[in-house]
Design a protein around this motif. Structure first.
Motif, PDB file in Angstrom:
ATOM      1  N   ASN A  21       9.082  16.364 -48.397  1.00  0.00           N
ATOM      2  CA  ASN A  21      10.247  15.827 -47.086  1.00  0.00           C
ATOM      3  C   ASN A  21       9.452  15.808 -45.945  1.00  0.00           C
ATOM      4  OD1 ASN A  21      12.766  15.352 -46.527  1.00  0.00           O
ATOM      5  ND2 ASN A  21      13.402  17.547 -45.894  1.00  0.00           N
ATOM      6  N   ILE A  22       9.861  14.956 -44.966  1.00  0.00           N
ATOM      7  CA  ILE A  22       9.647  14.802 -43.663  1.00  0.00           C
ATOM      8  C   ILE A  22      10.520  15.642 -42.923  1.00  0.00           C
ATOM      9  CG2 ILE A  22       9.305  13.319 -41.602  1.00  0.00           C
ATOM     10  CD1 ILE A  22       8.960  11.134 -43.735  1.00  0.00           C
ATOM     11  N   GLY A  23       9.921  16.648 -42.154  1.00  0.00           N
ATOM     12  CA  GLY A  23      10.983  17.667 -41.434  1.00  0.00           C
ATOM     13  C   GLY A  23      11.993  16.914 -40.776  1.00  0.00           C
ATOM     14  N   PRO A  24      13.257  17.660 -40.814  1.00  0.00           N
ATOM     15  CA  PRO A  24      14.596  16.526 -40.425  1.00  0.00           C
ATOM     16  C   PRO A  24      14.707  17.084 -38.891  1.00  0.00           C
ATOM     17  CG  PRO A  24      15.107  17.791 -42.387  1.00  0.00           C
ATOM     18  CD  PRO A  24      13.671  18.384 -42.301  1.00  0.00           C
ATOM     19  N   VAL A  25      14.414  18.112 -38.440  1.00  0.00           N
ATOM     20  CA  VAL A  25      14.297  18.565 -36.865  1.00  0.00           C
ATOM     21  C   VAL A  25      13.130  17.974 -36.463  1.00  0.00           C
ATOM     22  CG1 VAL A  25      14.022  20.325 -35.102  1.00  0.00           C
ATOM     23  CG2 VAL A  25      15.762  20.627 -37.213  1.00  0.00           C
ATOM     24  N   TRP A  26      11.976  17.861 -36.852  1.00  0.00           N
ATOM     25  CA  TRP A  26      10.758  17.280 -36.365  1.00  0.00           C
ATOM     26  C   TRP A  26      11.304  15.840 -36.397  1.00  0.00           C
ATOM     27  CZ3 TRP A  26       7.365  13.436 -38.261  1.00  0.00           C
ATOM     28  CH2 TRP A  26       6.259  13.326 -37.429  1.00  0.00           C
ATOM     29  N   MET A  27      12.051  15.163 -37.101  1.00  0.00           N
ATOM     30  CA  MET A  27      12.270  13.657 -37.002  1.00  0.00           C
ATOM     31  C   MET A  27      13.119  13.684 -35.838  1.00  0.00           C
ATOM     32  SD  MET A  27      11.202  11.401 -39.509  1.00  0.00           S
ATOM     33  CE  MET A  27      12.835  10.318 -40.047  1.00  0.00           C
ATOM     34  N   GLN A  28      14.000  14.496 -35.639  1.00  0.00           N
ATOM     35  CA  GLN A  28      15.084  14.277 -34.461  1.00  0.00           C
ATOM     36  C   GLN A  28      14.550  14.545 -33.279  1.00  0.00           C
ATOM     37  OE1 GLN A  28      18.713  16.844 -34.914  1.00  0.00           O
ATOM     38  NE2 GLN A  28      18.515  16.603 -37.046  1.00  0.00           N
ATOM     39  N   VAL A  29      13.529  15.474 -33.098  1.00  0.00           N
ATOM     40  CA  VAL A  29      12.980  15.789 -31.909  1.00  0.00           C
ATOM     41  C   VAL A  29      12.109  14.670 -31.636  1.00  0.00           C
ATOM     42  CG1 VAL A  29      11.362  17.474 -30.650  1.00  0.00           C
ATOM     43  CG2 VAL A  29      13.255  18.229 -32.006  1.00  0.00           C
ATOM     44  N   ASN A  30      11.099  14.185 -32.485  1.00  0.00           N
ATOM     45  CA  ASN A  30       9.963  13.394 -32.382  1.00  0.00           C
ATOM     46  C   ASN A  30      10.267  12.085 -32.346  1.00  0.00           C
ATOM     47  OD1 ASN A  30       7.353  15.029 -31.676  1.00  0.00           O
ATOM     48  ND2 ASN A  30       8.184  16.181 -33.255  1.00  0.00           N
ATOM     49  N   GLU A  31      11.092  11.527 -32.978  1.00  0.00           N
ATOM     50  CA  GLU A  31      11.520   9.889 -33.370  1.00  0.00           C
ATOM     51  C   GLU A  31      10.043   9.287 -33.897  1.00  0.00           C
ATOM     52  OE1 GLU A  31      13.330   8.566 -29.909  1.00  0.00           O
ATOM     53  OE2 GLU A  31      15.092  10.137 -29.835  1.00  0.00           O
ATOM     54  N   PRO A  32       9.645   9.882 -34.772  1.00  0.00           N
ATOM     55  CA  PRO A  32       8.314   9.175 -35.251  1.00  0.00           C
ATOM     56  C   PRO A  32       8.483   7.795 -35.457  1.00  0.00           C
ATOM     57  CG  PRO A  32       9.198  10.767 -36.902  1.00  0.00           C
ATOM     58  CD  PRO A  32      10.005  10.956 -35.855  1.00  0.00           C
ATOM     59  N   GLN A  33       7.447   6.910 -35.486  1.00  0.00           N
ATOM     60  CA  GLN A  33       7.535   5.679 -35.964  1.00  0.00           C
ATOM     61  C   GLN A  33       6.667   5.289 -37.275  1.00  0.00           C
ATOM     62  OE1 GLN A  33       9.517   3.438 -33.817  1.00  0.00           O
ATOM     63  NE2 GLN A  33       9.866   5.349 -33.058  1.00  0.00           N
ATOM     64  N   ALA A  34       6.996   4.260 -38.018  1.00  0.00           N
ATOM     65  CA  ALA A  34       6.563   3.903 -39.394  1.00  0.00           C
ATOM     66  C   ALA A  34       5.040   3.682 -39.129  1.00  0.00           C
ATOM     67  CB  ALA A  34       7.366   2.762 -39.794  1.00  0.00           C
ATOM     68  N   GLN A  35       4.370   3.164 -38.049  1.00  0.00           N
ATOM     69  CA  GLN A  35       3.124   2.820 -38.084  1.00  0.00           C
ATOM     70  C   GLN A  35       2.233   4.064 -38.312  1.00  0.00           C
ATOM     71  OE1 GLN A  35       5.302   1.823 -35.626  1.00  0.00           O
ATOM     72  NE2 GLN A  35       4.505   1.519 -33.687  1.00  0.00           N
ATOM     73  N   ASP A  36       2.827   5.080 -37.821  1.00  0.00           N
ATOM     74  CA  ASP A  36       1.784   6.388 -38.054  1.00  0.00           C
ATOM     75  C   ASP A  36       1.930   6.618 -39.613  1.00  0.00           C
ATOM     76  OD1 ASP A  36       0.758   7.237 -35.628  1.00  0.00           O
ATOM     77  OD2 ASP A  36       2.719   8.354 -35.334  1.00  0.00           O
ATOM     78  N   PHE A  37       2.879   6.371 -40.426  1.00  0.00           N
ATOM     79  CA  PHE A  37       2.785   6.789 -41.692  1.00  0.00           C
ATOM     80  C   PHE A  37       2.357   5.743 -42.586  1.00  0.00           C
ATOM     81  CE2 PHE A  37       6.302   9.274 -39.878  1.00  0.00           C
ATOM     82  CZ  PHE A  37       5.990  10.515 -40.536  1.00  0.00           C
ATOM     83  N   VAL A  38       2.241   4.398 -42.029  1.00  0.00           N
ATOM     84  CA  VAL A  38       1.304   3.381 -42.744  1.00  0.00           C
ATOM     85  C   VAL A  38      -0.164   3.988 -42.806  1.00  0.00           C
ATOM     86  CG1 VAL A  38       0.375   1.162 -42.367  1.00  0.00           C
ATOM     87  CG2 VAL A  38       2.733   1.540 -42.187  1.00  0.00           C
ATOM     88  N   ARG A  39      -0.603   4.437 -41.534  1.00  0.00           N
ATOM     89  CA  ARG A  39      -2.007   5.049 -41.535  1.00  0.00           C
ATOM     90  C   ARG A  39      -2.005   6.350 -42.415  1.00  0.00           C
ATOM     91  NH1 ARG A  39      -4.059   7.452 -37.315  1.00  0.00           N
ATOM     92  NH2 ARG A  39      -1.887   7.741 -36.214  1.00  0.00           N
ATOM     93  N   LEU A  40      -1.077   7.055 -42.435  1.00  0.00           N
ATOM     94  CA  LEU A  40      -1.053   8.391 -43.005  1.00  0.00           C
ATOM     95  C   LEU A  40      -1.262   8.033 -44.807  1.00  0.00           C
ATOM     96  CD1 LEU A  40      -1.053  11.327 -43.398  1.00  0.00           C
ATOM     97  CD2 LEU A  40       1.282  11.358 -42.939  1.00  0.00           C
ATOM     98  N   LYS A  41      -0.446   7.035 -45.140  1.00  0.00           N
ATOM     99  CA  LYS A  41      -0.664   6.496 -46.484  1.00  0.00           C
ATOM    100  C   LYS A  41      -1.973   6.225 -47.023  1.00  0.00           C
ATOM    101  CE  LYS A  41       2.431   4.039 -48.758  1.00  0.00           C
ATOM    102  NZ  LYS A  41       2.998   2.725 -49.137  1.00  0.00           N
ATOM    103  N   THR A  42      -2.800   5.834 -45.960  1.00  0.00           N
ATOM    104  CA  THR A  42      -4.110   5.443 -46.462  1.00  0.00           C
ATOM    105  C   THR A  42      -5.105   6.535 -46.871  1.00  0.00           C
ATOM    106  OG1 THR A  42      -5.220   5.242 -44.081  1.00  0.00           O
ATOM    107  CG2 THR A  42      -4.181   3.325 -45.043  1.00  0.00           C
ATOM    108  N   LEU A  43      -4.752   7.745 -46.319  1.00  0.00           N
ATOM    109  CA  LEU A  43      -5.515   8.950 -46.658  1.00  0.00           C
ATOM    110  C   LEU A  43      -5.568   9.042 -48.203  1.00  0.00           C
ATOM    111  CD1 LEU A  43      -4.698  11.565 -43.748  1.00  0.00           C
ATOM    112  CD2 LEU A  43      -6.563   9.788 -43.789  1.00  0.00           C
ATOM    113  N   SER A  44      -6.762   9.614 -48.579  1.00  0.00           N
ATOM    114  CA  SER A  44      -6.767  10.120 -49.901  1.00  0.00           C
ATOM    115  C   SER A  44      -6.570  11.694 -50.126  1.00  0.00           C
ATOM    116  CB  SER A  44      -8.224   9.816 -50.418  1.00  0.00           C
ATOM    117  OG  SER A  44      -8.284  10.144 -51.864  1.00  0.00           O
ATOM    118  N   PHE A  45      -5.539  11.957 -50.760  1.00  0.00           N
ATOM    119  CA  PHE A  45      -5.323  13.336 -50.934  1.00  0.00           C
ATOM    120  C   PHE A  45      -4.606  13.596 -52.270  1.00  0.00           C
ATOM    121  CE2 PHE A  45      -1.795  11.731 -48.618  1.00  0.00           C
ATOM    122  CZ  PHE A  45      -0.723  12.504 -49.011  1.00  0.00           C
ATOM    123  N   LYS A  46      -4.556  14.900 -52.783  1.00  0.00           N
ATOM    124  CA  LYS A  46      -3.884  15.345 -53.918  1.00  0.00           C
ATOM    125  C   LYS A  46      -2.868  16.528 -53.573  1.00  0.00           C
ATOM    126  CE  LYS A  46      -5.883  15.792 -58.002  1.00  0.00           C
ATOM    127  NZ  LYS A  46      -6.653  16.436 -59.026  1.00  0.00           N
TER     128      LYS A  46
END
Length: 238
Positions: free
Chosen positions: A185-210
């Motif tokens: 999940n993406i933290g619900p309160v974190w989402m409300q407080v921070n109003e994150p934008q999609a472009q950060d998650f576009v970058r995050l998706k490019t990381l390689s992790f398990k």
């Protein structure tokens, strides 16, 4: 050390990967006009005999003895602006080097010894930093280049499957209604407080992790990248 918040109930320190440890404790706070009583996690990374605490949680005297047995506490790293209650305790007790992002506010007038940056140093080798660029409050994620890639997150990436033993009944009910208890999940309160934008998650998706070791919830092993990619698609349409 009476000026620092007392230790609250916590679980045992678990070695979740070689030289990477995880412990779940308690948080009590007032946020958004409500009383919250829930669990939070600390990740401990060992390199040689040096320990780095990420998302620090003060442990009981018994817990501290077990922590001391793992190595020398050399670094405390704050990766989320909404955490940090116990950073000053570890700084004071152990003389640890305190790392944080620019722009963060800290308890007990704590001042970072080192500032975190994507191209900067980290307290242990084989690691890199992802910094959110489009949030109201500073937040970052540490990627450890072990076991196929381990992300250590704070509030942004969570994996609370169900309320655990460190919840009050009130918070259990409130946070169930708010949608906290979901895999990857993406933290619900974190989402409300921070109003994150999609472009950060576009970058995050490019990381390689398990794997993901979140600030809240249980470790998500092996399928973390797939699970969080699905969540990013649901939330941001990526």
């Amino acid at each position: 050390m009476s000026q620092f918040p007392e230790a609250m109930p916590h679980g045992d320190i678990q070695e979740v990967f070689p030289n990477v440890f995880f412990v779940t404790g308690t948080m009590k706070t007032v946020l958004m006009g409500a009383h919250w009583h829930f669990s939070r996690n600390m990740t401990i990374v060992r390199e040689g005999q040096d320990l780095t605490l990420i998302n620090a949680v003060r442990l009981s005297d018994e817990g501290l003895a077990k922590l001391d047995a793992l190595g020398r506490i050399k670094h405390v790293v704050k990766i989320g602006a909404l955490h940090g209650l116990d950073d000053a305790f570890y700084k004071d007790r152990y003389g640890a080097t305190f790392w944080a992002l620019p722009g963060m506010q800290h308890s007990h007038d704590l001042v970072p010894d080192r500032l975190l940056a994507e191209a900067g140093d980290l307290p242990f080798s084989g690691a890199s930093l992802f910094v959110f660029q489009h949030t109201k409050l500073p937040e970052c994620i540490i990627r450890i280049d072990r076991e196929g890639g381990i992300l250590v997150a704070c509030d942004a990436l969570q994996n609370w499957l169900a309320p655990d033993a460190f919840f009050s009944d009130e918070s259990r009910q409130m946070m169930t209604q708010m949608g906290f208890f979901q895999r990857a999940n993406i933290g619900p309160v974190w989402m409300q407080v921070n109003e994150p934008q999609a472009q950060d998650f576009v970058r995050l998706k490019t990381l390689s992790f398990k794997h993901v070791l979140p600030g809240h919830g249980s470790p998500l092993r092996d399928q973390a990248q797939e699970a969080f990619s699905e969540r990013f698609a649901q939330v941001f349409g990526l």
